[in-house]
Design a protein around this motif. Structure first.
Motif, PDB file in Angstrom:
ATOM      1  N   THR A  20       0.830  -1.203   0.000  1.00 59.89           N
ATOM      2  CA  THR A  20       0.000   0.000   0.000  1.00 59.89           C
ATOM      3  C   THR A  20       0.864   1.252   0.000  1.00 59.89           C
ATOM      4  O   THR A  20       0.572   2.230  -0.716  1.00 59.89           O
ATOM      5  N   LEU A  66      -7.199   3.356   4.095  1.00 57.33           N
ATOM      6  CA  LEU A  66      -7.481   1.923   4.006  1.00 57.33           C
ATOM      7  C   LEU A  66      -8.837   1.631   4.621  1.00 57.33           C
ATOM      8  O   LEU A  66      -9.249   2.293   5.575  1.00 57.33           O
ATOM      9  N   VAL A 122      -7.519   2.623  -0.647  1.00 60.80           N
ATOM     10  CA  VAL A 122      -7.313   1.200  -0.926  1.00 60.80           C
ATOM     11  C   VAL A 122      -8.415   0.395  -0.241  1.00 60.80           C
ATOM     12  O   VAL A 122      -8.540   0.416   0.980  1.00 60.80           O
TER      13      VAL A 122
END
Length: 464
Positions: A286, A309, A391
């Motif tokens: 990430t 996230l 993400v």
């Protein structure tokens, strides 16, 4: 190359109800505070692409599809006995004193889950062989551009089976207010499990299979609800929606593959930079995509950039919730840095910022954030910040465990839902071993810059 004239033709549509109606399914199921927050988001849309069995590519293709569709429809009816919420519709309960509303799932006044059979003139290679994910893939899913609040009138779950020239795509759209990615893939795996069990029984000529659908390896666990869990000030749900998702610009969408060796390399580098061993593989990957996209955007050194996230909350609750606890149990975790600091310092610094954000994501912080969202009507605001990388999903989900009698899927693909500049979706690599696929959505000029980034392209390959 996929032709712009390629179309997906609907052959049939119907609704599927649970094979049996349980007592729980007759009661209203009230959404949690976090599930209310999700009303303004898109449906989850994920699907699997399979190669059609060799015997089904001949004159027997029609018989194969008819048998397959009926078996899948029967398996869906059996699955909905366990996942009864997904056969319902949303309903709003309003009160006058105080003037408020709450949303619940009503399984009594619903025709069931959607089931669609479609055909396309595309082939498997058209989908996996294209540099960019073809826009036609979005037609492999029902509920195009639907928001979760549309579940008042639309099915909360829809299964769309698209027959390709040499393949089959199973696309599932699930209302995100009823479940998160973990719940979505729990359902997908359960549907496949019931399908495979029914197929084995057919082969064995076992006629005593009436109760087989009652057993699952990982049955969903629902919370007990006897009334509204939260009430919000009386503003119609559609009036409080802050996202104009239908107006998002068209982005380029491409799959990038990180081999297990590359993932290990990034993890080792991140931990070595920071003199530690606790930064995870996914945090490292990430951080790498965050830096690469930020570099592609050519932001000024003094501008801030954020990586967000979708973190799972089940294990963070006290006591922890079981992994099979159905519902929405995610919330955003984010790290923010100045662009200059992100790009000029060692790669591990970005990974460490993400690691710290995840570590600090405690039950107390989760609860206070949910309260803040509800009080201010924030709906995961800032989705379209020009400096954001978001993400979603997880490479830990068992996506390739769903086989439906056709062997391992060739690829995972997603629909229209939740795609905007800077959105990254994580999948497990098809070969396993810790490999990761990232579905990256960027504005065309940013995608071109990313593809010209030698550091990035030297560590990735195009995913199937």
């Amino acid at each position: 190359m996929v032709s712009s004239t390629s179309v997906v033709k609907i052959i049939s549509k119907c609704f599927v109800k649970p094979k049996t109606i349980t007592e729980k399914a007759k009661e209203p199921y009230h959404l949690s505070p976090l599930e209310h927050v999700m009303l303004s988001m898109h449906y989850i849309q994920k699907g699997l692409l399979f190669i059609k069995p060799s015997f089904a590519k001949s004159d027997d293709a029609k018989v194969f599809m008819q048998t397959f569709l009926q078996k899948l429809k029967d398996s869906l009816a059996a699955s909905l006995v366990h996942f009864y919420l997904l056969a319902g519709r949303l309903s709003t309960l309003k009160t006058d004193n105080p003037r408020s509303y709450s949303v619940f799932v009503d399984c009594n006044n619903s025709p069931g889950a959607g089931f669609i059979h479609a055909e396309s003139d595309l082939s498997v290679s058209d989908i996996v062989g294209s540099k960019y994910v073809p826009l036609a893939v979005q037609s492999f899913f029902d509920h195009y551009k639907a928001l979760n609040c549309d579940g008042h009138t639309m099915s909360l779950l829809s299964v769309k089976v698209t027959e390709l020239v040499d393949g089959v795509f199973i696309g599932i759209s699930m209302n995100h207010s009823t479940g998160d990615g973990s719940s979505f893939w729990q359902f997908f795996n359960s549907l496949s499990e019931i399908f495979m069990d029914s197929q084995e029984q057919t082969i064995e000529n076992n006629n005593d299979n009436n109760n087989k659908f009652l057993c699952l390896k990982n049955p969903p666990i629902f919370r007990e609800v006897s009334g509204p869990i939260c009430s919000l000030p009386l503003v119609e749900p559609d009036e409080s929606i802050s996202l104009s998702l239908s107006e998002t610009p068209v982005v380029k969408e491409r799959m990038f593959h990180f081999s297990s060796e590359t993932v290990k390399l990034l993890k080792s580098k991140a931990n070595q930079d920071c003199g530690m061993t606790k930064i995870s593989s996914f945090q490292s990957v990430t951080a790498f995509i965050w830096r690469s996209i930020t570099r592609a955007r050519k932001l000024g050194n003094d501008q801030e950039t954020t990586c967000r996230l979708a973190a799972g909350n089940r294990s963070r609750m006290k006591p922890p919730l079981p992994i099979g606890h159905f519902g929405v149990h995610i919330s955003p975790v984010q790290a923010t840095m100045k662009t200059g600091s992100l790009l000029e310092n060692e790669f591990g610094r970005a990974a460490l910022k993400l690691h710290q954000a995840v570590t600090e994501h405690t039950e107390e912080k989760i609860s206070s954030e949910i309260d803040r969202w509800l009080k201010s009507f924030l709906k995961f605001g800032g989705l379209f910040s020009p400096n954001l990388v978001h993400v979603g999903s997880s490479p830990r989900f068992n996506m390739y465990g769903c086989e439906f009698g056709m062997g391992k899927a060739v690829a995972v693909r997603s629909g229209y839902g939740g795609k905007y500049d800077g959105k990254v979706t994580a999948y497990p690599g098809r070969e396993g071993g810790g490999s990761i696929d990232l579905e990256v959505c960027l504005l065309p000029e940013f995608m071109e810059a990313l593809e010209s980034d030698q550091e990035f392209m030297s560590l990735v390959s195009s995913s199937s």
